[in-house]
Write a protein that holds these residues in place. Sequence first.
Motif, PDB file in Angstrom:
ATOM      1  N   ARG A   1      -4.100   1.081 -13.904  1.00 52.99           N
ATOM      2  CA  ARG A   1      -3.868   1.742 -12.613  1.00 52.99           C
ATOM      3  C   ARG A   1      -3.793   0.726 -11.469  1.00 52.99           C
ATOM      4  N   TYR A   2      -3.164   1.166 -10.386  1.00 50.17           N
ATOM      5  CA  TYR A   2      -3.001   0.297  -9.224  1.00 50.17           C
ATOM      6  C   TYR A   2      -4.337  -0.129  -8.627  1.00 50.17           C
ATOM      7  N   TYR A   3      -5.338   0.737  -8.687  1.00 48.18           N
ATOM      8  CA  TYR A   3      -6.616   0.374  -8.068  1.00 48.18           C
ATOM      9  C   TYR A   3      -7.238  -0.851  -8.747  1.00 48.18           C
ATOM     10  N   VAL A   4      -6.910  -1.102 -10.007  1.00 46.84           N
ATOM     11  CA  VAL A   4      -7.402  -2.297 -10.697  1.00 46.84           C
ATOM     12  C   VAL A   4      -6.840  -3.546 -10.017  1.00 46.84           C
ATOM     13  N   VAL A   5      -5.572  -3.495  -9.681  1.00 39.75           N
ATOM     14  CA  VAL A   5      -4.927  -4.617  -8.990  1.00 39.75           C
ATOM     15  C   VAL A   5      -5.493  -4.748  -7.582  1.00 39.75           C
ATOM     16  N   GLN A   6      -5.648  -3.614  -6.915  1.00 43.29           N
ATOM     17  CA  GLN A   6      -6.181  -3.625  -5.560  1.00 43.29           C
ATOM     18  C   GLN A   6      -7.549  -4.313  -5.520  1.00 43.29           C
ATOM     19  N   GLU A   7      -8.400  -3.955  -6.464  1.00 45.57           N
ATOM     20  CA  GLU A   7      -9.740  -4.551  -6.509  1.00 45.57           C
ATOM     21  C   GLU A   7      -9.680  -6.031  -6.862  1.00 45.57           C
ATOM     22  N   LYS A   8      -8.848  -6.379  -7.821  1.00 47.78           N
ATOM     23  CA  LYS A   8      -8.762  -7.773  -8.257  1.00 47.78           C
ATOM     24  C   LYS A   8      -8.205  -8.670  -7.158  1.00 47.78           C
ATOM     25  N   LEU A   9      -7.132  -8.231  -6.510  1.00 44.99           N
ATOM     26  CA  LEU A   9      -6.473  -9.057  -5.504  1.00 44.99           C
ATOM     27  C   LEU A   9      -6.953  -8.777  -4.080  1.00 44.99           C
ATOM     28  N   MET A  10      -7.795  -7.746  -3.939  1.00 43.92           N
ATOM     29  CA  MET A  10      -8.315  -7.336  -2.633  1.00 43.92           C
ATOM     30  C   MET A  10      -7.174  -7.066  -1.649  1.00 43.92           C
ATOM     31  N   LEU A  11      -6.252  -6.212  -2.084  1.00 42.40           N
ATOM     32  CA  LEU A  11      -5.088  -5.828  -1.282  1.00 42.40           C
ATOM     33  C   LEU A  11      -5.049  -4.311  -1.147  1.00 42.40           C
ATOM     34  N   SER A  12      -4.350  -3.847  -0.118  1.00 46.73           N
ATOM     35  CA  SER A  12      -4.166  -2.404   0.048  1.00 46.73           C
ATOM     36  C   SER A  12      -3.136  -1.905  -0.963  1.00 46.73           C
ATOM     37  N   TYR A  13      -3.138  -0.607  -1.199  1.00 44.85           N
ATOM     38  CA  TYR A  13      -2.172   0.021  -2.102  1.00 44.85           C
ATOM     39  C   TYR A  13      -0.748  -0.270  -1.631  1.00 44.85           C
ATOM     40  N   GLN A  14      -0.516  -0.147  -0.336  1.00 44.87           N
ATOM     41  CA  GLN A  14       0.825  -0.373   0.224  1.00 44.87           C
ATOM     42  C   GLN A  14       1.291  -1.807  -0.025  1.00 44.87           C
ATOM     43  N   ARG A  15       0.371  -2.777   0.131  1.00 42.24           N
ATOM     44  CA  ARG A  15       0.734  -4.178  -0.091  1.00 42.24           C
ATOM     45  C   ARG A  15       1.019  -4.424  -1.575  1.00 42.24           C
ATOM     46  N   VAL A  16       0.253  -3.812  -2.448  1.00 41.11           N
ATOM     47  CA  VAL A  16       0.490  -3.950  -3.886  1.00 41.11           C
ATOM     48  C   VAL A  16       1.875  -3.413  -4.228  1.00 41.11           C
ATOM     49  N   LYS A  17       2.218  -2.231  -3.702  1.00 38.38           N
ATOM     50  CA  LYS A  17       3.531  -1.630  -3.961  1.00 38.38           C
ATOM     51  C   LYS A  17       4.649  -2.509  -3.408  1.00 38.38           C
ATOM     52  N   GLN A  18       4.419  -3.098  -2.247  1.00 43.01           N
ATOM     53  CA  GLN A  18       5.416  -3.980  -1.639  1.00 43.01           C
ATOM     54  C   GLN A  18       5.651  -5.213  -2.507  1.00 43.01           C
ATOM     55  N   LEU A  19       4.570  -5.826  -2.964  1.00 42.62           N
ATOM     56  CA  LEU A  19       4.689  -7.005  -3.830  1.00 42.62           C
ATOM     57  C   LEU A  19       5.325  -6.649  -5.171  1.00 42.62           C
ATOM     58  N   GLU A  20       4.998  -5.477  -5.678  1.00 39.08           N
ATOM     59  CA  GLU A  20       5.589  -5.009  -6.933  1.00 39.08           C
ATOM     60  C   GLU A  20       7.108  -4.887  -6.792  1.00 39.08           C
ATOM     61  N   LYS A  21       7.551  -4.318  -5.690  1.00 40.48           N
ATOM     62  CA  LYS A  21       8.991  -4.156  -5.455  1.00 40.48           C
ATOM     63  C   LYS A  21       9.674  -5.519  -5.334  1.00 40.48           C
ATOM     64  N   GLN A  22       9.045  -6.437  -4.603  1.00 46.01           N
ATOM     65  CA  GLN A  22       9.588  -7.791  -4.476  1.00 46.01           C
ATOM     66  C   GLN A  22       9.733  -8.445  -5.845  1.00 46.01           C
ATOM     67  N   ALA A  23       8.704  -8.317  -6.642  1.00 49.18           N
ATOM     68  CA  ALA A  23       8.703  -8.930  -7.978  1.00 49.18           C
ATOM     69  C   ALA A  23       9.815  -8.335  -8.838  1.00 49.18           C
ATOM     70  N   ALA A  24       9.956  -7.012  -8.799  1.00 47.20           N
ATOM     71  CA  ALA A  24      10.987  -6.348  -9.606  1.00 47.20           C
ATOM     72  C   ALA A  24      12.378  -6.810  -9.185  1.00 47.20           C
ATOM     73  N   ILE A  25      12.581  -6.966  -7.909  1.00 46.10           N
ATOM     74  CA  ILE A  25      13.891  -7.424  -7.408  1.00 46.10           C
ATOM     75  C   ILE A  25      14.159  -8.848  -7.880  1.00 46.10           C
ATOM     76  N   LYS A  26      13.163  -9.716  -7.808  1.00 46.32           N
ATOM     77  CA  LYS A  26      13.322 -11.100  -8.280  1.00 46.32           C
ATOM     78  C   LYS A  26      13.644 -11.138  -9.778  1.00 46.32           C
TER      79      LYS A  26
END
Length: 137
Positions: free
Chosen positions: A106-131
């Motif tokens: 789940r996304y909250y696992v990433v949020q806790e590990k990276l200490m990022l908001s849900y929105q920032r995680v989704k933003q980085l995920e989209k960037q990564a997918a595009i790359k």
Amino acid sequence: MNNTINRIGKYKEILADIGDIDLRVQELEEEILGISGQGMEERTGKTYKITSSVEQQAEKLMERKEELFKAQATKKRELKRIDNAMTILTEEERDIMQIVHIEHRRYYVVQEKLMLSYQRVKQLEKQAAIKMERYIS
């Protein structure tokens, strides 16, 4: 982008498929060894070439083995594409893709590990997918 994410999400499935193909090849090899011990009654085929049913059976098994090797090679290339595409990501992007799409957590696992908001995680995920899209598509 969704196609890229879907393909990344099948990473573990592809690994399992490769292992399954290895097992099937081993089974075929054992079967090929088993039939080579059968009798060699000969008969004439339509081409008047003398062949045995054992040879024909072994030939079919060898063809099946080749098909499995081709399927396995395709799956290995797919894994290499994903691995290669992951190399261009930042550490955060790679963690997101690994945890969410390969490990299916789940996304909250990433949020806790990276200490990022849900929105920032989704933003980085989209960037990564595009790359990654350029290397995976």
